[in-house]
Design an enzyme around this catalytic site. Sequence first.
Site, PDB file in Angstrom:
ATOM      1  N   VAL A  83     -13.234 -84.821 -20.539  1.00 51.76           N
ATOM      2  CA  VAL A  83     -13.285 -84.147 -21.842  1.00 51.76           C
ATOM      3  C   VAL A  83     -12.312 -82.973 -21.883  1.00 51.76           C
ATOM      4  O   VAL A  83     -11.427 -82.893 -22.744  1.00 51.76           O
ATOM      5  CB  VAL A  83     -14.715 -83.668 -22.158  1.00 51.76           C
ATOM      6  CG1 VAL A  83     -14.728 -82.815 -23.408  1.00 51.76           C
ATOM      7  CG2 VAL A  83     -15.643 -84.860 -22.327  1.00 51.76           C
ATOM      8  N   THR A 142     -21.952 -81.254 -23.259  1.00 46.65           N
ATOM      9  CA  THR A 142     -23.185 -81.683 -23.932  1.00 46.65           C
ATOM     10  C   THR A 142     -24.361 -80.905 -23.367  1.00 46.65           C
ATOM     11  O   THR A 142     -24.585 -80.930 -22.153  1.00 46.65           O
ATOM     12  CB  THR A 142     -23.416 -83.193 -23.698  1.00 46.65           C
ATOM     13  OG1 THR A 142     -22.269 -83.874 -24.172  1.00 46.65           O
ATOM     14  CG2 THR A 142     -24.646 -83.679 -24.426  1.00 46.65           C
ATOM     15  N   PHE A 165     -17.094 -85.779 -29.215  1.00 46.93           N
ATOM     16  CA  PHE A 165     -17.490 -87.146 -29.569  1.00 46.93           C
ATOM     17  C   PHE A 165     -16.466 -88.185 -29.106  1.00 46.93           C
ATOM     18  O   PHE A 165     -16.526 -89.329 -29.501  1.00 46.93           O
ATOM     19  CB  PHE A 165     -17.705 -87.258 -31.078  1.00 46.93           C
ATOM     20  CG  PHE A 165     -18.788 -86.353 -31.582  1.00 46.93           C
ATOM     21  CD1 PHE A 165     -18.469 -85.127 -32.148  1.00 46.93           C
ATOM     22  CD2 PHE A 165     -20.122 -86.683 -31.436  1.00 46.93           C
ATOM     23  CE1 PHE A 165     -19.469 -84.261 -32.601  1.00 46.93           C
ATOM     24  CE2 PHE A 165     -21.134 -85.835 -31.872  1.00 46.93           C
ATOM     25  CZ  PHE A 165     -20.800 -84.609 -32.455  1.00 46.93           C
ATOM     26  N   LEU A 166     -15.501 -87.769 -28.298  1.00 44.58           N
ATOM     27  CA  LEU A 166     -14.463 -88.730 -27.910  1.00 44.58           C
ATOM     28  C   LEU A 166     -15.072 -89.860 -27.099  1.00 44.58           C
ATOM     29  O   LEU A 166     -16.049 -89.708 -26.384  1.00 44.58           O
ATOM     30  CB  LEU A 166     -13.343 -88.046 -27.139  1.00 44.58           C
ATOM     31  CG  LEU A 166     -13.605 -87.446 -25.767  1.00 44.58           C
ATOM     32  CD1 LEU A 166     -13.615 -88.487 -24.640  1.00 44.58           C
ATOM     33  CD2 LEU A 166     -12.517 -86.423 -25.458  1.00 44.58           C
ATOM     34  N   ASN A 185     -25.577 -89.814 -29.594  1.00 44.70           N
ATOM     35  CA  ASN A 185     -25.490 -90.693 -28.417  1.00 44.70           C
ATOM     36  C   ASN A 185     -26.769 -91.493 -28.231  1.00 44.70           C
ATOM     37  O   ASN A 185     -26.731 -92.675 -27.903  1.00 44.70           O
ATOM     38  CB  ASN A 185     -25.175 -89.876 -27.166  1.00 44.70           C
ATOM     39  CG  ASN A 185     -23.679 -89.662 -27.008  1.00 44.70           C
ATOM     40  OD1 ASN A 185     -22.887 -90.069 -27.854  1.00 44.70           O
ATOM     41  ND2 ASN A 185     -23.278 -89.021 -25.915  1.00 44.70           N
ATOM     42  N   ALA A 230     -24.121-107.386 -27.398  1.00 43.56           N
ATOM     43  CA  ALA A 230     -24.994-107.514 -26.216  1.00 43.56           C
ATOM     44  C   ALA A 230     -24.152-107.457 -24.944  1.00 43.56           C
ATOM     45  O   ALA A 230     -22.992-107.869 -24.924  1.00 43.56           O
ATOM     46  CB  ALA A 230     -25.756-108.827 -26.284  1.00 43.56           C
ATOM     47  N   CYS A 241     -22.184 -90.538 -20.351  1.00 41.71           N
ATOM     48  CA  CYS A 241     -22.848 -89.926 -21.509  1.00 41.71           C
ATOM     49  C   CYS A 241     -24.165 -90.579 -21.899  1.00 41.71           C
ATOM     50  O   CYS A 241     -25.202 -89.926 -21.829  1.00 41.71           O
ATOM     51  CB  CYS A 241     -21.882 -89.882 -22.682  1.00 41.71           C
ATOM     52  SG  CYS A 241     -20.503 -88.797 -22.352  1.00 41.71           S
ATOM     53  N   LYS A 258     -27.037 -90.333 -19.386  1.00 41.48           N
ATOM     54  CA  LYS A 258     -27.390 -88.921 -19.143  1.00 41.48           C
ATOM     55  C   LYS A 258     -28.003 -88.293 -20.398  1.00 41.48           C
ATOM     56  O   LYS A 258     -29.027 -87.623 -20.340  1.00 41.48           O
ATOM     57  CB  LYS A 258     -26.115 -88.185 -18.734  1.00 41.48           C
ATOM     58  CG  LYS A 258     -26.182 -86.690 -18.698  1.00 41.48           C
ATOM     59  CD  LYS A 258     -24.892 -86.082 -18.172  1.00 41.48           C
ATOM     60  CE  LYS A 258     -23.732 -86.257 -19.147  1.00 41.48           C
ATOM     61  NZ  LYS A 258     -23.829 -85.438 -20.365  1.00 41.48           N
ATOM     62  N   ARG A 265     -18.606 -94.283 -13.677  1.00 40.58           N
ATOM     63  CA  ARG A 265     -19.907 -93.593 -13.659  1.00 40.58           C
ATOM     64  C   ARG A 265     -20.977 -94.414 -14.379  1.00 40.58           C
ATOM     65  O   ARG A 265     -20.752 -94.859 -15.499  1.00 40.58           O
ATOM     66  CB  ARG A 265     -19.771 -92.204 -14.287  1.00 40.58           C
ATOM     67  CG  ARG A 265     -18.994 -91.219 -13.421  1.00 40.58           C
ATOM     68  CD  ARG A 265     -18.834 -89.870 -14.066  1.00 40.58           C
ATOM     69  NE  ARG A 265     -17.888 -89.906 -15.185  1.00 40.58           N
ATOM     70  CZ  ARG A 265     -17.544 -88.806 -15.861  1.00 40.58           C
ATOM     71  NH1 ARG A 265     -18.078 -87.648 -15.554  1.00 40.58           N
ATOM     72  NH2 ARG A 265     -16.668 -88.887 -16.857  1.00 40.58           N
TER      73      ARG A 265
END
Length: 451
Positions: free
Chosen positions: A15, A125, A159-160, A218, A262, A270, A273, A337
């Site tokens: 970010v 965040t 919000f990227l 999110n 799906a 993000c 988390k 991640r």
Amino acid sequence: MYKPKKIGVMGAGYVGLIKAVGFAEIKNKVICYDIDSIKIEKLKKGFLPIYEENLQLLLDSNLKEKNLIFTDSIKDVVENSEYLFIAVGTPSNEDGTANLEYLFNCLKDIARYMNNYKIIIIKSTVLPGTCKKASDYLKNQLELYGKNIDFDVVSNPEFLREGNAIYDFFYPDRIIIGTDNERARLAMKDLYKFFIDKDFPVLFTNHESSELIKLSSNAFLATKISFINELSRISEKVGANIKDISKGMGLDKRIGEKFLEAGPGYGGSCFPKDTKALYYFAKENNITLKIVESAIKTNEDQIKYSVSKIIKAMSPIEGKTLTVLGLTFKPNTDDIRESPSIYIIKELIAAKAIIQAYCFKGIPKARSFFVGEKNIKFCEDVYDSLKDSEACIIATDWQQFKNIDFDMMQQLMKENNLFDLRNIYYDNPRVKEMFNYFGLGVKTKVSEVFI
Ligand code: UDX
Ligand code: UDX
């Protein structure tokens, strides 16, 4: 006329680095800090620690223009900025709550080197109420240093989307700014003048609303994905086609087609988390967010369901060689991640399968998860990973996987099982003829649609 600003960014991650390069590109003077000196040394020389399309181009040009400098000195970044973004990690704790330790460490360091009025912008965040706590904490720290210096704390969540980060910087759906006074509001309006003049929506709220907009956005997107993932299991039961269901639902403008695909479950730094942070924050306030709770549980179930499909179909799986294509949590990034691919590979290795893995960008970061593991080989290319394989698993929907030479693939593989966990071949009749095809919620042939 836009007056170039002196901007500091703390945290040169996925970010922070984008913000630093983006604000430099629109002619500000940016100094970007990170605690990781090696990362900073590499950035000074123009070497990126992450992959993001077009980032290298912008980094090179702004280093050359001297709009952007890197430092591992907190003193440097604090003293030389009027706007100070904090974009350090806010990872999950073991119990799922948000870890704000790095954020508050930054505030302590800011107090130590604070030399004049600044706007502290929390980009990471964070939970609702964090800006207020941050403001009180910074005030207290300044008093401890005997400093009577004014400041404002502002919420400006990011919000990227990874893989689209540069685009999202220059073409944001919206900019959310949480402030608690007019001075801060005007200063932020000035900072974002470039975007306001181009009519991008900028919403000013109070701190708490801005903090909650990020977590809620999110959580909602994650819920949408878990919703369609649950439906993929019903589709398999009744012989429906989840891709048609996504298309049929998505044609309703109130639902929309995005985030309705799906897959083996959502990953990344993000969604996993932020859904947990929101859920546990609410719980600490004696509120149970049942929908968010279900989205989290469904996501865990979906990853397990994907693995069980493979183990069941390949039973007895012990000693079998399986190809896994895609290690990143999504395409066009190097980020692994919380990637479902990593979890799936670990479970298959635990079931005594032998893995041959390939990914366009994910291998370097994936290696750290399998140090010393002899039952995984990271391959040179797709075809190297298919040699003598008894099944191929599509775990990440890199578009390039759609154009594999299927004749070559069939020749190289020992058996022709194909687990398409992202349904990238759902509309390819040739693949279904050539391979023993397992989609995720796609059993029937593709229906026609006229849009
Ligand atoms: C981070 C947060 O994790 C996320 O919650 C928030 O939404 C945006 O910022 P990201 O950039 O993906 O997201 O994190 P990461 O790539 O881990 O970058 C964080 C950077 O902060 C790392 O480069 C790390 O070295 C640095 N950092 C961390 C510091 O500079 N100081 C610290 O005390 C801790
Ligand atoms: C997300 C949000 O989109 C972004 O606004 C926020 O700033 C950070 O978190 P990101 O994590 O980069 O962005 O990836 P995203 O494109 O949202 O995908 C997240 C996960 O959901 C990926 O694992 C992806 O494979 C999965 N996904 C996405 C699905 O399984 N189905 C979909 O339809 C869309």
